[in-house]
Design a protein around this motif. Structure first.
Motif, mmCIF file in Angstrom:
data_model
loop_
_atom_site.group_PDB
_atom_site.id
_atom_site.type_symbol
_atom_site.label_atom_id
_atom_site.label_comp_id
_atom_site.label_asym_id
_atom_site.label_seq_id
_atom_site.Cartn_x
_atom_site.Cartn_y
_atom_site.Cartn_z
ATOM 1 N N ASN A 1 0.860 -1.181 0.000
ATOM 2 C CA ASN A 1 0.000 0.000 0.000
ATOM 3 C C ASN A 1 0.896 1.231 0.000
ATOM 4 O O ASN A 1 1.977 1.229 0.605
ATOM 5 C CB ASN A 1 -0.916 0.040 1.229
ATOM 6 N N LYS A 2 0.459 2.261 -0.659
ATOM 7 C CA LYS A 2 1.238 3.495 -0.701
ATOM 8 C C LYS A 2 1.489 4.041 0.703
ATOM 9 O O LYS A 2 2.584 4.495 1.033
ATOM 10 C CB LYS A 2 0.500 4.540 -1.547
ATOM 11 N N VAL A 3 0.459 3.973 1.554
ATOM 12 C CA VAL A 3 0.519 4.609 2.874
ATOM 13 C C VAL A 3 0.289 3.602 3.994
ATOM 14 O O VAL A 3 -0.599 2.752 3.915
ATOM 15 C CB VAL A 3 -0.530 5.738 2.978
ATOM 16 N N GLY A 4 1.111 3.717 5.018
ATOM 17 C CA GLY A 4 0.879 2.993 6.264
ATOM 18 C C GLY A 4 0.375 3.973 7.304
ATOM 19 O O GLY A 4 1.008 5.017 7.536
ATOM 20 N N GLY B 1 -6.866 11.744 1.694
ATOM 21 C CA GLY B 1 -7.233 11.204 0.391
ATOM 22 C C GLY B 1 -6.904 9.754 0.143
ATOM 23 O O GLY B 1 -6.725 9.339 -1.007
ATOM 24 N N GLN B 2 -6.854 8.934 1.202
ATOM 25 C CA GLN B 2 -6.462 7.534 1.048
ATOM 26 C C GLN B 2 -7.679 6.616 1.193
ATOM 27 O O GLN B 2 -8.296 6.560 2.248
ATOM 28 C CB GLN B 2 -5.404 7.165 2.091
ATOM 29 N N ASP B 3 -8.007 5.913 0.117
ATOM 30 C CA ASP B 3 -9.095 4.928 0.150
ATOM 31 C C ASP B 3 -8.594 3.530 0.459
ATOM 32 O O ASP B 3 -9.383 2.612 0.689
ATOM 33 C CB ASP B 3 -9.834 4.905 -1.186
ATOM 34 N N SER C 1 -10.733 0.460 1.947
ATOM 35 C CA SER C 1 -10.092 -0.843 1.725
ATOM 36 C C SER C 1 -8.776 -0.874 2.490
ATOM 37 O O SER C 1 -7.729 -0.495 1.964
ATOM 38 C CB SER C 1 -9.849 -1.053 0.223
ATOM 39 N N ALA C 2 -8.837 -1.311 3.719
ATOM 40 C CA ALA C 2 -7.652 -1.307 4.587
ATOM 41 C C ALA C 2 -7.235 -2.719 4.957
ATOM 42 O O ALA C 2 -8.049 -3.641 4.967
ATOM 43 C CB ALA C 2 -7.925 -0.498 5.855
ATOM 44 N N ILE C 3 -5.960 -2.870 5.248
ATOM 45 C CA ILE C 3 -5.424 -4.087 5.829
ATOM 46 C C ILE C 3 -4.643 -3.693 7.081
ATOM 47 O O ILE C 3 -4.332 -2.513 7.280
ATOM 48 C CB ILE C 3 -4.520 -4.866 4.848
ATOM 49 N N GLY C 4 -4.342 -4.663 7.926
ATOM 50 C CA GLY C 4 -3.620 -4.365 9.156
ATOM 51 C C GLY C 4 -2.303 -5.110 9.231
ATOM 52 O O GLY C 4 -2.205 -6.261 8.795
ATOM 53 N N PHE C 5 -1.292 -4.448 9.770
ATOM 54 C CA PHE C 5 -0.006 -5.086 10.048
ATOM 55 C C PHE C 5 0.213 -5.060 11.548
ATOM 56 O O PHE C 5 0.236 -3.994 12.169
ATOM 57 C CB PHE C 5 1.135 -4.379 9.330
ATOM 58 N N ASN C 6 0.369 -6.240 12.134
ATOM 59 C CA ASN C 6 0.434 -6.350 13.589
ATOM 60 C C ASN C 6 1.824 -6.055 14.135
ATOM 61 O O ASN C 6 2.789 -6.757 13.818
ATOM 62 C CB ASN C 6 0.031 -7.758 14.032
ATOM 63 N N ALA C 7 1.903 -5.039 14.974
ATOM 64 C CA ALA C 7 3.106 -4.840 15.779
ATOM 65 C C ALA C 7 3.136 -5.909 16.868
ATOM 66 O O ALA C 7 2.108 -6.505 17.200
ATOM 67 C CB ALA C 7 3.079 -3.447 16.410
ATOM 68 N N ARG C 8 4.301 -6.152 17.410
ATOM 69 C CA ARG C 8 4.400 -7.110 18.521
ATOM 70 C C ARG C 8 3.495 -6.687 19.664
ATOM 71 O O ARG C 8 3.365 -5.499 19.964
ATOM 72 C CB ARG C 8 5.840 -7.168 19.044
ATOM 73 N N GLY D 1 9.717 -2.367 1.707
ATOM 74 C CA GLY D 1 9.105 -1.840 0.496
ATOM 75 C C GLY D 1 7.610 -2.080 0.418
ATOM 76 O O GLY D 1 7.021 -2.014 -0.667
ATOM 77 N N LYS D 2 6.955 -2.329 1.559
ATOM 78 C CA LYS D 2 5.517 -2.604 1.563
ATOM 79 C C LYS D 2 4.674 -1.349 1.783
ATOM 80 O O LYS D 2 3.455 -1.382 1.656
ATOM 81 C CB LYS D 2 5.184 -3.651 2.621
ATOM 82 N N ILE D 3 5.327 -0.236 2.119
ATOM 83 C CA ILE D 3 4.686 1.080 2.154
ATOM 84 C C ILE D 3 5.729 2.098 1.694
ATOM 85 O O ILE D 3 6.937 1.878 1.831
ATOM 86 C CB ILE D 3 4.173 1.474 3.561
#
Length: 212
Positions: free
Chosen positions: A44-47, A136-138, A162-169, A79-81
């Motif tokens: 995704n462009k933005v985290g 402006g992030q969809d 349309s969001a996804i989540g990345f889990n911090a510890r 390189g994921k955001i």
């Protein structure tokens, strides 16, 4: 007297059932949109990094803060955001979650040009909705601990994001502390559903800000 006790008992049981149902429903709604490693997570462009205080409740370092910073840095380096939008509470000059997180990110080598700040992320709902309406992030990746990501993803879904989540510890806690945290999060999830049903909006919106 017995009737009153039965009423109180019935209300207590219903309340506990409501907490349990809301907790599990949020888990189920988020389970296919949540990731714990950078190999599997889409780009995704933005985290969206959800803010918190660097200082813990008892004056020591806040591990939630540290682990969220680590997670954001990991995503960026993989390189994921391409950009990190830090959204947190800045209700006074002395309390500034976005700036504290920005400083921590830059100390880890994230360039300032890749960091954007949202000073009006007073609550999770505010952070999610403002990422869409102001920045402006969809579609974006939410960065926080798993329990927090699950709730944030439910909010995003409701608002057509349309969001996804990345889990911090997560933070290791004693059994008593874990139970208290679970109850607190259960109540937060009930409050989330109430906010959704009542059409709750962010405290502030404002002018659009372009990322990138």
């Amino acid at each position: 007297m017995k009737t009153a006790l039965y009423i109180i008992l019935g209300l207590t049981v219903l309340s506990l059932a409501g907490l349990a149902v809301s907790y599990k429903s949020v888990e189920r709604a988020a389970e296919k949109r949540i990731y714990s490693n950078t190999d599997d997570i889409p780009y995704n462009k933005v985290g969206l990094l959800l803010g918190t205080n660097p200082i813990g409740r008892y004056g020591g370092p806040n591990r939630y803060f540290e682990y969220r910073i680590e997670a954001a840095v990991e995503l960026y380096r993989a390189g994921k955001i391409s950009y990190i939008l830090v959204s947190g509470d800045n209700h006074s000059k002395a309390y500034d979650e976005p700036e504290w997180m920005k400083e921590a990110l830059m100390e880890k080598g994230i360039p300032e040009s890749a960091i954007y700040l949202d000073y009006a992320g007073f609550r999770t709902l505010d952070s999610i909705v403002r990422a869409k309406e102001i920045f402006g992030q969809d579609s974006f990746t939410i960065i926080s601990q798993k329990f927090h990501n699950e709730r944030a993803l439910c909010i995003a879904k409701h608002y057509g994001i349309s969001a996804i989540g990345f889990n911090a510890r997560d933070v290791r806690r004693a059994a008593t502390s874990l139970r208290v945290s679970t109850i607190r999060e259960s109540m937060a999830r009930v409050k989330m559903y109430i906010d959704i049903l009542t059409g709750k909006q962010p405290k502030f919106l404002g002018e659009r800000i372009e990322i990138g």
